[in-house]
Design a protein around this motif. Sequence first.
Motif, PDB file in Angstrom:
ATOM      1  N   PRO A  82      43.186  -7.353  48.882  1.00 23.85           N
ATOM      2  CA  PRO A  82      42.415  -6.105  48.781  1.00 23.85           C
ATOM      3  C   PRO A  82      42.911  -5.183  47.672  1.00 23.85           C
ATOM      4  O   PRO A  82      42.095  -4.518  47.015  1.00 23.85           O
ATOM      5  CB  PRO A  82      42.611  -5.469  50.165  1.00 23.85           C
ATOM      6  CG  PRO A  82      42.875  -6.612  51.068  1.00 23.85           C
ATOM      7  CD  PRO A  82      43.675  -7.580  50.252  1.00 23.85           C
TER       8      PRO A  82
ATOM      9  N   TYR B 150      39.520  -7.561  45.991  1.00 23.90           N
ATOM     10  CA  TYR B 150      38.757  -8.546  46.758  1.00 23.90           C
ATOM     11  C   TYR B 150      38.214  -7.894  48.032  1.00 23.90           C
ATOM     12  O   TYR B 150      38.923  -7.151  48.718  1.00 23.90           O
ATOM     13  CB  TYR B 150      39.638  -9.738  47.134  1.00 23.90           C
ATOM     14  CG  TYR B 150      40.036 -10.611  45.961  1.00 23.90           C
ATOM     15  CD1 TYR B 150      39.310 -11.749  45.645  1.00 23.90           C
ATOM     16  CD2 TYR B 150      41.144 -10.295  45.182  1.00 23.90           C
ATOM     17  CE1 TYR B 150      39.670 -12.559  44.574  1.00 23.90           C
ATOM     18  CE2 TYR B 150      41.518 -11.090  44.108  1.00 23.90           C
ATOM     19  CZ  TYR B 150      40.776 -12.219  43.812  1.00 23.90           C
ATOM     20  OH  TYR B 150      41.148 -13.011  42.751  1.00 23.90           O
ATOM     21  N   ASP B 151      36.963  -8.171  48.350  1.00 26.08           N
ATOM     22  CA  ASP B 151      36.394  -7.694  49.604  1.00 26.08           C
ATOM     23  C   ASP B 151      37.113  -8.356  50.777  1.00 26.08           C
ATOM     24  O   ASP B 151      37.496  -9.537  50.707  1.00 26.08           O
ATOM     25  CB  ASP B 151      34.901  -8.023  49.676  1.00 26.08           C
ATOM     26  CG  ASP B 151      34.091  -7.195  48.689  1.00 26.08           C
ATOM     27  OD1 ASP B 151      34.540  -6.081  48.338  1.00 26.08           O
ATOM     28  OD2 ASP B 151      33.018  -7.668  48.261  1.00 26.08           O
TER      29      ASP B 151
ATOM     30  N   ASN C 188      37.557  -5.449  57.649  1.00 24.15           N
ATOM     31  CA  ASN C 188      38.116  -4.192  57.175  1.00 24.15           C
ATOM     32  C   ASN C 188      38.651  -3.437  58.386  1.00 24.15           C
ATOM     33  O   ASN C 188      37.878  -3.005  59.240  1.00 24.15           O
ATOM     34  CB  ASN C 188      37.032  -3.363  56.475  1.00 24.15           C
ATOM     35  CG  ASN C 188      37.605  -2.114  55.835  1.00 24.15           C
ATOM     36  OD1 ASN C 188      38.510  -1.483  56.352  1.00 24.15           O
ATOM     37  ND2 ASN C 188      37.062  -1.755  54.681  1.00 24.15           N
TER      38      ASN C 188
ATOM     39  N   HIS D  55      39.259  -0.707  49.154  1.00 25.32           N
ATOM     40  CA  HIS D  55      40.210  -1.811  49.059  1.00 25.32           C
ATOM     41  C   HIS D  55      41.668  -1.381  49.144  1.00 25.32           C
ATOM     42  O   HIS D  55      42.539  -2.230  49.372  1.00 25.32           O
ATOM     43  CB  HIS D  55      40.007  -2.562  47.738  1.00 25.32           C
ATOM     44  CG  HIS D  55      38.668  -3.202  47.626  1.00 25.32           C
ATOM     45  ND1 HIS D  55      38.004  -3.344  46.436  1.00 25.32           N
ATOM     46  CD2 HIS D  55      37.838  -3.730  48.561  1.00 25.32           C
ATOM     47  CE1 HIS D  55      36.841  -3.931  46.641  1.00 25.32           C
ATOM     48  NE2 HIS D  55      36.725  -4.179  47.925  1.00 25.32           N
TER      49      HIS D  55
END
Length: 574
Positions: free
Chosen positions: A301, A305-306, A474, A500
Amino acid sequence: MDASIVIISLPAIFRGIGLDPLAAGNIGYLLWMILGYLLVSAVLVVVLGRLGDMFGRVRIYNLGFLIFACASVALSLDPFRAGAGALWLILWRIVQAFGGSMLTANSAAILTDAFPARQRGMALGINQMTALAGQFLGLLAGGLLAAVDWRAVFWVSVPVSITGTVWSYLSLRETASGRRGRVDWLGNLTFACGAGILLAGITYGIQPYGGSATGWGNPWVLTGLSGGVFLLLAFCLVETRPRALGFARAAGTRAVEPMFRLSLFRVRAFAAGNLAVLLTAIARGGLQFMLIIWLQGIWLPLRGYDFADTPLWAGIFMLPLTLGFLIAGPVSGYLSDRFGARLFATAGLVLVAASFLGLLALPVNFDYATFAALLLLNGLGQGMFSAPNTSSIMGSVPAEYRGVASGMRSTFQNSGTALSIGVFFSLMVSGLASSLPAALSGGLQAHGVPAASAEQAASLPPVSTLFATFLGNNPVGHLLGSSGVLDQLTATQRATLTGHTFFPQLVSGPFHHGLTVVFGVAAAMALVAALASALRGRHEPRDGRLPEHGPAADPHPERPAGDGPAARADHPLR
């Protein structure tokens, strides 16, 4: 590969069946999806290895492929949703683990029977290389297939298992004569129940209990741990002195045909090799899961990156570890045939310990080149250890006990992996529990979250936050999304909290403290395993008999039995 492919695919699987794995009542489903396969494998491999000795290793192996194929088909056809769908998957994973245990319990014994000593290390090296590499390739395959369809995670096993079933029935032939005997029902029962209850207690110890971050104070967990230890002690008594218990004679247990050949531990190479297997499996399991959380929850993250994409990329960035296995496995097996197992197995464990110390020194936001080099070193070390150590263990016992010896080795390996999850997750959760709630509450309030909502989110068990990163969710979005708090914030505040960098920066300090403990313990275990490997000795039974009354004296103490040309010249088992 199938043992680990589900780990990365869990988010897609639970979304597919419509179940939130992090809801309070669903953590149990999550843990059993991860650990059910491992627990069954750890409990059953000795039993199935013993049955291979009695009724034919190829016969048990072939039946295992058939069971594995049927379970793979059933998993891909899950007809239910929510809790019922999760139970379907868990139960068929257990059936699949039963078939897989029949394979792993007898594969090393079949190879040991089929290959002469001068080629055994190479054969077992390839076997170990593919098994260990499959564990990590499963992480990559799970990420790729879950992006297509969650059922594809199970479809991939169907053609392989069906082809393997047909191929094994057509091509494999029994090369060792079975030694019939009565099944040790009492030994089987006490071992299976004791090991199963003990490992299940460790599994539930990860879950929160009351106001505690972990469940080690849960009376049911304490009862399971003590009950499991008691049953395993009873098992040892039954196997060594079955008639000391009044019900042993009624159960038909015979001392001459015990399930678990405890006398094998009088062979120093066998005992030392299995101790090294157990400690290395614990260290390796901790490495695998901590690296996944490290990459998915923080490092990836921070690089943009998601969270939803981190499971796949974590598998890709861990490929140097698999590459090390692929390089070192067959090479060390070949060289150990010529120069002995002890040197390569011990040196490999020293490299593993060095790689853990290197990872210990890395900052949380590390440079990937250094990280990849340390993973490669760890993979090389484990590859150097696995094949020679397996060859040493299997070559140290008489031929008629190779099935049970293979099962015992697999039991130590699978039990070590299951233990590592309980041990290292508990260490990490305990470390996070001391500092994460305050940091999370303060960070949320600093970005507009009401104090009551921030305190409520921070009061949730750290294991939920840990599993959120593990599943590619998340964490902040998961904690605040269901309560509607995010809708009350400004667009800038929402973007910051669910971006992120907020959670990775928030958790990096507590997480690094936990990593220090985990990798420090893993390095110590690898060094103890290296010491055990160095002390394995060079002798093995020379007359096909077990040393029931103490270790047999080796008339050629300097001869590297089972290793190299000098051993092959006059050994009756060759």
